[in-house]
Design a protein around this motif. Structure first.
Motif, PDB file in Angstrom:
ATOM      1  N   THR A 180       0.857  -1.187   0.000  1.00  0.00           N
ATOM      2  CA  THR A 180       0.000   0.000   0.000  1.00  0.00           C
ATOM      3  C   THR A 180       0.891   1.234   0.000  1.00  0.00           C
ATOM      4  N   THR A 181       0.422   2.275  -0.663  1.00  0.00           N
ATOM      5  CA  THR A 181       1.112   3.563  -0.668  1.00  0.00           C
ATOM      6  C   THR A 181       0.079   4.645  -0.426  1.00  0.00           C
ATOM      7  N   TYR A 182       0.458   5.656   0.319  1.00  0.00           N
ATOM      8  CA  TYR A 182      -0.467   6.740   0.625  1.00  0.00           C
ATOM      9  C   TYR A 182       0.288   7.894   1.259  1.00  0.00           C
ATOM     10  N   ARG A 183      -0.444   8.964   1.516  1.00  0.00           N
ATOM     11  CA  ARG A 183       0.101  10.132   2.186  1.00  0.00           C
ATOM     12  C   ARG A 183      -0.571  10.281   3.544  1.00  0.00           C
ATOM     13  N   ILE A 184       0.187  10.822   4.486  1.00  0.00           N
ATOM     14  CA  ILE A 184      -0.341  11.119   5.825  1.00  0.00           C
ATOM     15  C   ILE A 184      -0.059  12.585   6.127  1.00  0.00           C
ATOM     16  N   PHE A 185      -1.063  13.248   6.699  1.00  0.00           N
ATOM     17  CA  PHE A 185      -0.848  14.577   7.259  1.00  0.00           C
ATOM     18  C   PHE A 185      -0.995  14.453   8.763  1.00  0.00           C
ATOM     19  N   ASP A 186       0.080  14.774   9.477  1.00  0.00           N
ATOM     20  CA  ASP A 186       0.075  14.758  10.941  1.00  0.00           C
ATOM     21  C   ASP A 186      -0.432  16.111  11.408  1.00  0.00           C
ATOM     22  N   GLU A 187      -1.653  16.123  11.934  1.00  0.00           N
ATOM     23  CA  GLU A 187      -2.311  17.365  12.344  1.00  0.00           C
ATOM     24  C   GLU A 187      -1.546  18.069  13.466  1.00  0.00           C
ATOM     25  N   ASP A 188      -0.976  17.301  14.390  1.00  0.00           N
ATOM     26  CA  ASP A 188      -0.283  17.886  15.540  1.00  0.00           C
ATOM     27  C   ASP A 188       1.064  18.497  15.148  1.00  0.00           C
ATOM     28  N   LYS A 189       1.834  17.770  14.342  1.00  0.00           N
ATOM     29  CA  LYS A 189       3.161  18.248  13.929  1.00  0.00           C
ATOM     30  C   LYS A 189       3.104  19.110  12.682  1.00  0.00           C
ATOM     31  N   GLU A 190       1.943  19.115  12.014  1.00  0.00           N
ATOM     32  CA  GLU A 190       1.771  19.812  10.738  1.00  0.00           C
ATOM     33  C   GLU A 190       2.837  19.364   9.731  1.00  0.00           C
ATOM     34  N   GLU A 191       2.986  18.026   9.627  1.00  0.00           N
ATOM     35  CA  GLU A 191       3.967  17.424   8.721  1.00  0.00           C
ATOM     36  C   GLU A 191       3.275  16.458   7.768  1.00  0.00           C
ATOM     37  N   HIS A 192       3.800  16.398   6.560  1.00  0.00           N
ATOM     38  CA  HIS A 192       3.332  15.456   5.545  1.00  0.00           C
ATOM     39  C   HIS A 192       4.362  14.340   5.418  1.00  0.00           C
ATOM     40  N   THR A 193       3.877  13.110   5.259  1.00  0.00           N
ATOM     41  CA  THR A 193       4.774  11.987   5.016  1.00  0.00           C
ATOM     42  C   THR A 193       4.196  11.100   3.916  1.00  0.00           C
ATOM     43  N   LEU A 194       5.097  10.476   3.185  1.00  0.00           N
ATOM     44  CA  LEU A 194       4.738   9.415   2.249  1.00  0.00           C
ATOM     45  C   LEU A 194       4.816   8.115   3.040  1.00  0.00           C
ATOM     46  N   ARG A 195       3.868   7.228   2.839  1.00  0.00           N
ATOM     47  CA  ARG A 195       3.824   5.978   3.593  1.00  0.00           C
ATOM     48  C   ARG A 195       3.714   4.792   2.656  1.00  0.00           C
ATOM     49  N   SER A 196       4.298   3.689   3.088  1.00  0.00           N
ATOM     50  CA  SER A 196       4.123   2.430   2.372  1.00  0.00           C
ATOM     51  C   SER A 196       4.084   1.300   3.397  1.00  0.00           C
ATOM     52  N   SER A 197       3.278   0.300   3.097  1.00  0.00           N
ATOM     53  CA  SER A 197       3.144  -0.862   3.971  1.00  0.00           C
ATOM     54  C   SER A 197       3.067  -2.112   3.119  1.00  0.00           C
ATOM     55  N   ILE A 198       3.556  -3.195   3.665  1.00  0.00           N
ATOM     56  CA  ILE A 198       3.380  -4.508   3.046  1.00  0.00           C
ATOM     57  C   ILE A 198       2.463  -5.307   3.970  1.00  0.00           C
ATOM     58  N   TRP A 199       1.362  -5.784   3.380  1.00  0.00           N
ATOM     59  CA  TRP A 199       0.372  -6.593   4.096  1.00  0.00           C
ATOM     60  C   TRP A 199       0.421  -8.013   3.559  1.00  0.00           C
ATOM     61  N   LYS A 200       0.349  -8.991   4.474  1.00  0.00           N
ATOM     62  CA  LYS A 200       0.340 -10.406   4.087  1.00  0.00           C
ATOM     63  C   LYS A 200      -0.928 -11.064   4.617  1.00  0.00           C
ATOM     64  N   TYR A 201      -1.476 -11.957   3.795  1.00  0.00           N
ATOM     65  CA  TYR A 201      -2.665 -12.708   4.189  1.00  0.00           C
ATOM     66  C   TYR A 201      -2.243 -14.084   4.668  1.00  0.00           C
ATOM     67  N   ALA A 202      -2.612 -14.416   5.903  1.00  0.00           N
ATOM     68  CA  ALA A 202      -2.316 -15.739   6.467  1.00  0.00           C
ATOM     69  C   ALA A 202      -3.311 -16.015   7.582  1.00  0.00           C
ATOM     70  N   ASN A 203      -3.644 -17.269   7.760  1.00  0.00           N
ATOM     71  CA  ASN A 203      -4.560 -17.688   8.830  1.00  0.00           C
ATOM     72  C   ASN A 203      -5.883 -16.921   8.800  1.00  0.00           C
ATOM     73  N   GLY A 204      -6.370 -16.635   7.590  1.00  0.00           N
ATOM     74  CA  GLY A 204      -7.679 -16.027   7.443  1.00  0.00           C
ATOM     75  C   GLY A 204      -7.753 -14.531   7.667  1.00  0.00           C
TER      76      GLY A 204
END
Length: 122
Positions: A82-106
């Protein structure tokens, strides 16, 4: 097939958004169900985290963040990026994010996450 993909994409986006909620982030039990045992993260802070780092009383800590521009890319039949953007409201910072998700055990669990600071919204 496309309908299955958009359903899966919506589900994984909901999981990502769930990980931003204070009641989930501060619950070691909830985090444990969403993060694989071998989970690790390269944080936007420059720190490297593992699942065990979030299993204490405060979990991952509460945040006030907004997710946008979510996309998902297949890596294999049971793994997605997954890829997306995050805006941290408290720090007023933008970040690019990526995650790897795996499917196992349902269920889908996060295996890897990375945050990279950026200069602002695109």
């Amino acid at each position: 097939m496309e309908n299955e993909w958009s359903s899966l994409k919506a589900h994984v986006q909901q999981l990502e958004e769930k990980l931003l909620k204070p009641e989930i982030r501060t619950s070691p039990e909830e985090l444990s169900s969403l993060l694989k045992d071998d989970f690790f993260e390269f944080g936007s802070s420059g720190n490297i985290w593992s699942k065990n780092d979030f299993m204490g009383q405060e979990g991952a800590g509460a945040v006030n963040m907004t997710l946008s521009q979510f996309d998902m890319h297949p890596l294999s039949k049971d793994t997605v990026l997954t890829t997306y953007r995050i805006f941290d409201e408290d720090k007023e910072e933008h970040t690019l994010r990526s995650s790897i998700w795996k499917y196992a055990n349902g269920r889908w669990q996060m295996f890897f996450h990375q945050g990279t600071k950026t200069k602002g919204p695109l």
